[in-house]
Design a protein around this motif. Structure first.
Motif, PDB file in Angstrom:
ATOM      1  N   GLU A  54      53.102  44.255  51.614  1.00  0.00           N
ATOM      2  CA  GLU A  54      53.033  45.197  52.728  1.00  0.00           C
ATOM      3  C   GLU A  54      51.989  44.750  53.752  1.00  0.00           C
ATOM      4  O   GLU A  54      51.434  45.578  54.468  1.00  0.00           O
ATOM      5  N   ALA A  55      51.717  43.447  53.778  1.00  0.00           N
ATOM      6  CA  ALA A  55      50.663  42.914  54.644  1.00  0.00           C
ATOM      7  C   ALA A  55      51.244  41.980  55.688  1.00  0.00           C
ATOM      8  O   ALA A  55      52.259  41.309  55.460  1.00  0.00           O
ATOM      9  N   THR A  56      50.586  41.943  56.827  1.00  0.00           N
ATOM     10  CA  THR A  56      50.906  40.985  57.886  1.00  0.00           C
ATOM     11  C   THR A  56      49.614  40.290  58.292  1.00  0.00           C
ATOM     12  O   THR A  56      48.620  40.960  58.587  1.00  0.00           O
ATOM     13  N   LEU A  57      49.628  38.974  58.290  1.00  0.00           N
ATOM     14  CA  LEU A  57      48.468  38.194  58.714  1.00  0.00           C
ATOM     15  C   LEU A  57      48.681  37.756  60.163  1.00  0.00           C
ATOM     16  O   LEU A  57      49.621  37.018  60.456  1.00  0.00           O
ATOM     17  N   ILE A  58      47.805  38.234  61.046  1.00  0.00           N
ATOM     18  CA  ILE A  58      47.871  37.886  62.460  1.00  0.00           C
ATOM     19  C   ILE A  58      46.830  36.813  62.720  1.00  0.00           C
ATOM     20  O   ILE A  58      45.655  36.973  62.366  1.00  0.00           O
ATOM     21  N   VAL A  59      47.253  35.701  63.305  1.00  0.00           N
ATOM     22  CA  VAL A  59      46.369  34.554  63.520  1.00  0.00           C
ATOM     23  C   VAL A  59      46.430  34.156  64.988  1.00  0.00           C
ATOM     24  O   VAL A  59      47.505  34.088  65.580  1.00  0.00           O
ATOM     25  N   ALA A  60      45.267  33.894  65.561  1.00  0.00           N
ATOM     26  CA  ALA A  60      45.202  33.388  66.937  1.00  0.00           C
ATOM     27  C   ALA A  60      44.166  32.284  66.978  1.00  0.00           C
ATOM     28  O   ALA A  60      43.071  32.441  66.430  1.00  0.00           O
ATOM     29  N   GLY A  61      44.528  31.157  67.625  1.00  0.00           N
ATOM     30  CA  GLY A  61      43.506  30.149  67.804  1.00  0.00           C
ATOM     31  C   GLY A  61      43.959  28.724  67.591  1.00  0.00           C
ATOM     32  O   GLY A  61      45.149  28.390  67.708  1.00  0.00           O
ATOM     33  N   ASP A  62      42.998  27.895  67.225  1.00  0.00           N
ATOM     34  CA  ASP A  62      43.111  26.446  67.248  1.00  0.00           C
ATOM     35  C   ASP A  62      43.745  25.918  65.962  1.00  0.00           C
ATOM     36  O   ASP A  62      43.111  25.182  65.194  1.00  0.00           O
ATOM     37  N   VAL A  63      45.002  26.271  65.712  1.00  0.00           N
ATOM     38  CA  VAL A  63      45.706  25.809  64.516  1.00  0.00           C
ATOM     39  C   VAL A  63      47.205  25.933  64.758  1.00  0.00           C
ATOM     40  O   VAL A  63      47.660  26.841  65.453  1.00  0.00           O
ATOM     41  N   SER A  64      47.965  24.999  64.219  1.00  0.00           N
ATOM     42  CA  SER A  64      49.428  25.069  64.324  1.00  0.00           C
ATOM     43  C   SER A  64      49.987  25.708  63.065  1.00  0.00           C
ATOM     44  O   SER A  64      49.332  25.769  62.020  1.00  0.00           O
ATOM     45  N   MET A  65      51.246  26.155  63.140  1.00  0.00           N
ATOM     46  CA  MET A  65      51.870  26.754  61.959  1.00  0.00           C
ATOM     47  C   MET A  65      52.035  25.708  60.863  1.00  0.00           C
ATOM     48  O   MET A  65      51.890  26.024  59.662  1.00  0.00           O
ATOM     49  N   ALA A  66      52.308  24.463  61.257  1.00  0.00           N
ATOM     50  CA  ALA A  66      52.468  23.401  60.257  1.00  0.00           C
ATOM     51  C   ALA A  66      51.171  23.180  59.479  1.00  0.00           C
ATOM     52  O   ALA A  66      51.189  22.893  58.276  1.00  0.00           O
ATOM     53  N   GLU A  67      50.027  23.302  60.157  1.00  0.00           N
ATOM     54  CA  GLU A  67      48.737  23.181  59.478  1.00  0.00           C
ATOM     55  C   GLU A  67      48.391  24.445  58.708  1.00  0.00           C
ATOM     56  O   GLU A  67      47.821  24.396  57.615  1.00  0.00           O
ATOM     57  N   LEU A  68      48.725  25.586  59.281  1.00  0.00           N
ATOM     58  CA  LEU A  68      48.267  26.864  58.757  1.00  0.00           C
ATOM     59  C   LEU A  68      48.985  27.272  57.476  1.00  0.00           C
ATOM     60  O   LEU A  68      48.345  27.707  56.505  1.00  0.00           O
TER      61      LEU A  68
END
Length: 932
Positions: free
Chosen positions: A676-690
């Motif tokens: 039931e969680a959503t992780l919101i990410v903003a910044g200096d990283v790509s999805m392939a790295e993350l």
């Protein structure tokens, strides 16, 4: 790290006299430590060019094209230290007067900026300076420079007795509002006790009521003429502009403003003391607070930087010595902090401790003295010092993410230039911090925790001249007819193997990553078999200890990584937030996962936080606004509703006292779950790295076997008639007026129109309510209306803290504005156009920081909005019609169904309020219970 060089370039008489300086915009790779105590931290520098106009004005330009906005920051080298006894408060009074129109623009200073979408707009006054700043779209720079230059060079003709009286009243209400808060009288006493007779730091910046009342029109005009000349001013332009463009524009708008007379500068005067003095006072507060201060060296001095490190080791956070000793080990205080407050002539080294109600203040003082003495003898450890250095570095990097505002790049350059003449002085301070050894910090602390003299030197004043300008100011400010478009990162979505959702907004302008792990919980989840405050308390306990780490170890590791962690709840959701340096992301994510997934909920940690929590509830009950926001929601929603609780989420003394570790574990297992969680990410990283990093740290987190719970947020029927609740705060100088009703959910189809409708009535500075109660009547420092977001019905609140003797008239005016808005004076086309222009044109400046980007994505996730919500908000805002706005007002605003909660001195206000006959009047005690 590159040092700045000053160069004088000869030019013709009509050309610019230029002192150019350059530095590199970078956080260069860490360099190796070269001596004992030196930490391998990157250098931080800001590229700039510096010019001096022929009239003496200093211009600093920083070029940064990450967003189509420009920060405009004007610093006048004048503050309350330049006043004289008997004429205090002038610097701050002029800050207000300069927002009230100039000779060529007689309107509210905010109005044209609202129309072009300015953000981070404010003005402040302090001991040594007065500054004004705003971020504007790059196409609106001419407007900003025209407005700033017009109030610098063309203000006096716009100040008449009526204007002076109006702003004098506003300032006096600001003073009342400050003094009406708990501990609101402390700084007046602290400054007077710290500095001797004749020292210019002996009085508060806001001044005394008597001096403000005595200020004549001639007095304030003389003050302006003495200190607001071009040669006493630093102007910084930072952002989407080149030095060449900036220099030409500033010459055009500011070049013909006179330099002003020579200003006598006071020498540094630490006024260090050799003996201990004591004082005491009483106030309406929830607990004893101890302040201990020392006079220490001024801003940008080497010892001031060393003392800043000492402050962080002693009391700069949860790993600090005093926090561990007083909060964790002996549980004598709820909070303790140590800070070095830097000023131009001298600084203050300040220890503050909030003593528990059952603790002996003398014992707390003795421990502070013991820890200080130990520090004098042994100094900090290398580990403590490196942690403090990392904290300072990370704070500077986060501040420098913004081009303007408080702590942004324009702010750094302007403060350094104003106080030292070197815009890059922060580099020297950071270098001192990097190289500081434990022995150097120990020596500085031992030397300065007490010493000074006063000397005035007069030096030749440079010859200045104005330059001719072809500018026709009678034509008014430049019109801005084109605006930059919004650039918002495209959202990328993924799902981890355990079902956790990931939403990424990728942006690479700073080496930072912002994360918000959001759970479907929040205050409303307390209603599912938990006591009030459980959601907030559970989240606050996450970093108080995990299965593998103690609270101090968690704090140390986050500080060592230069990361920031926090966890909290709102009405509908709970979240754990992380700000990480890109280079340390894998280690930081591992620690983040450990803290969120495996909290220990140890009894000793629970008891320590429980004591702090109960103290915070007591603080809420001692504050007028805290009392109001604790008691209004239950009145609006009714008993048993999931939202019928204090809006701080803190709960009650009874619910927090009854809270057990098993309750926290049960809440965590029930609601803090990956499915039931959503992780919101903003910044200096790509999805392939993350994604691989997230799979490693969070992907194996399994959900509990039982199904996820569902919250029920029922609708509440409108009140049949208005109600009035009164709460007594004897001796209060102000009355807090709150009126509330319920509005549709933030998910309503017309939520944008509802927001615009509210902006016109009370949601912005130039809205009807504030213009009436602040600017016209000057009974309040500010009066607004607002709607916090919610999945269920939102509270729609009208807020006005007013001087006590104007309580009843202010209520009458507020209610009149509300009635007129849905009656004889509905929203106008001009008002709608103003708000639409403001909302659209401010979009490029709203998402400068990663935190702002993450917040926008979070609203998309929470309220089930489409991924292109931000990209399309401009066209949806512009498409709003007047009929839609008027319909929203008719739909929502019901003045005959308002619930009024009024907190003030009932001996003065009760009879006049009853005479208004708003509705049935009920007296509430401090617990919110009806009195007989």
């Amino acid at each position: 790290m590159l040092s700045s060089k000053n160069m004088l370039v000869a030019a013709s008489a009509a050309a610019l006299l230029c002192g150019c300086a350059t530095a590199t915009v970078s956080t260069d790779a860490p360099k190796a430590a070269t001596q004992a105590g030196e930490l391998a931290l990157p250098s931080v520098s800001i590229d700039f060019e510096k010019f001096v106009l022929p009239n003496g004005l200093t211009l600093i330009v920083h070029e940064d094209h990450k967003a189509p906005i420009v920060a405009v920051s004007v610093w006048y080298h004048v503050g309350s230290k330049d006043e004289k006894p008997g004429k205090t408060g002038f610097a701050h009074l002029f800050e207000h007067l300069m927002f009230n129109g100039s000779e060529n623009y007689p309107g509210e200073f905010f109005a044209p900026f609202e129309q072009v979408g300015a953000t981070s707009m404010n003005g402040t006054t302090w001991l040594d300076r007065t500054n004004y700043f705003e971020n504007v779209p790059s196409t609106a720079v001419d407007l900003a420079l025209w407005m700033e230059s017009d109030r610098m060079g063309h203000l006096l003709g716009a100040i008449d007795q009526a204007t002076l009286d109006e702003q004098r009243g506003v300032v006096q209400n600001e003073k009342r509002q400050g003094e009406n808060q708990p501990y609101g009288m402390v700084w007046e006493r602290l400054q007077r006790a710290s500095f001797p007779e004749g020292h210019p730091y002996r009085w508060e910046t806001i001044g005394s009521m008597e001096d403000l009342n005595r200020a004549s029109l001639e007095d304030v005009k003389n003050w302006f003429g003495e200190y607001y000349g071009a040669a006493n001013t630093t102007l910084v332009l930072a952002g989407d502009i080149t030095p060449e463009q900036a220099r030409a524009k500033v010459m055009r708008y500011f070049g013909d403003i006179p330099a002003g007379p020579p200003v006598a500068r006071r020498e540094q005067w630490v006024a260090a003391r050799t003996e201990s003095t004591r004082d005491r006072m009483q106030d309406r507060v929830a607990q004893t607070r101890i302040y201990k201060s020392w006079n220490v060296p001024p801003f940008a001095s080497e010892d001031a930087d060393l003392l800043d490190l000492a402050a962080k080791v002693l009391g700069g956070g949860r790993t600090s010595r005093l926090y561990q000793r007083l909060v964790v080990d002996e549980s004598l205080v709820d909070n303790v902090s140590v800070s070095a407050e830097p000023f131009e002539l001298a600084s203050l080294f300040l220890v503050t401790a909030d003593v528990k109600s059952d603790a002996d203040p003398k014992r707390v003082e003795a421990i502070i003295d013991e820890e200080m003495q130990t520090f004098f003898e042994q100094g900090p450890s290398v580990e403590e010092l490196n942690r403090a250095k990392t904290s300072i570095f990370a704070g500077l990097v986060r501040g420098a993410e913004e081009i303007g505002g408080f702590g942004g790049k324009a702010d750094l350059l302007a403060s350094c230039q104003t106080y030292t003449g070197d815009p890059a002085c922060f580099e020297t301070s950071l270098d001192t911090t990097r190289k500081a050894s434990p022995e150097a910090v120990r020596k500085a602390a031992r030397t300065w925790l007490a010493q000074g003299d006063y000397t005035l030197t007069v030096s030749p004043y440079p010859s200045f001249e104005t330059v001719a300008s072809e500018l026709d100011r009678s034509a008014g400010p430049p019109q801005v007819d084109n605006f930059p478009s919004l650039g918002f990162p495209a959202l990328q979505r993924a799902e981890l193997s355990n079902g956790m959702q990931v939403v990424l907004a990728e942006r690479h302008d700073m080496p930072l990553v912002e994360m918000r792990l959001q759970f479907d919980a929040g205050y409303a989840a307390d209603a599912s078999g938990f006591g009030l405050g459980t959601a907030s308390f559970t989240m606050a306990m996450l970093d108080e200890g995990s299965e593998g780490l103690q609270a101090r170890e968690i704090a140390e590791r986050f500080e060592d990584l230069g990361a920031q962690f926090s966890a909290d709840s709102g009405l509908d959701t709970s979240e754990a937030d992380l700000s990480a340096l890109r280079a340390r992301l894998p280690e930081t994510l591992a620690l983040f996962a450990e803290v969120v997934r495996n909290p220990a909920f140890r009894e000793d940690d629970l008891e320590r936080l429980r004591g702090q929590w109960l103290a915070s509830i007591a603080q809420e009950k001692s504050e007028p606004m805290g009392l109001a926001l604790r008691n209004l929601p239950p009145l609006l929603y009714g008993e048993g509703h999931p939202y019928a609780m204090p809006f701080s989420g803190s709960g009650t003394e009874e619910s927090i006292t009854a809270l057990s570790a098993d309750d926290l574990r049960r809440f965590h297992q029930t609601w803090i779950r990956p499915d039931e969680a959503t992780l919101i990410v903003a910044g200096d990283v790509s999805m392939a790295e993350l994604k691989p990093l997230l799979e490693k740290s969070l992907g194996d987190w399994t959900a509990p076997a039982q199904a996820a719970p569902l919250k029920s947020i029922p609708d509440v029927a409108a009140q049949a008639k208005p109600r009035v609740f009164l709460m007594d705060r004897p001796g209060a100088q102000q009355t807090v007026i709150l009126a509330g009703q319920l509005a549709p959910s933030s998910k309503a189809e017309n939520s944008l129109q509802i927001q615009t409708m509210n902006s016109i009535l009370g949601g912005v500075f130039t809205a009807r309510i504030n213009m009436n109660l602040r600017e016209d009547k000057h009974w309040a420092y500010g009066a607004y209306s607002f709607m916090p977001g919610a999945l269920g019905q939102r509270p729609y609140l009208f807020y006005a803290p007013v001087q006590t003797d104007k309580t009843a008239p202010a209520i009458k005016e507020l209610l009149g504005e509300i009635r007129d808005y849905i009656g004889s004076k509905p929203a106008t086309e001009a008002e709608l156009d103003k708000i639409k222009a403001k909302d659209v044109r401010s979009l490029p400046g709203k998402f400068e920081t990663l935190s702002a980007v993450a917040g926008a994505v979070q609203s998309i996730v929470t309220y089930d909005r489409p991924d292109d919500y931000i990209d399309t908000i401009k066209q949806r805002t512009e498409a709003q019609t007047l009929s839609q706005i008027r319909a929203a007002a008719q739909q929502i605003i019901t003045p005959d169904q308002l619930t009024w909660l009024i907190v003030g001195d009932l001996s003065t206000i009760e009879k006049p309020v009853r005479a208004l006959k708003l509705g049935d009047v009920i007296l509430l005690d401090a617990e919110g219970l009806p009195q007989p």
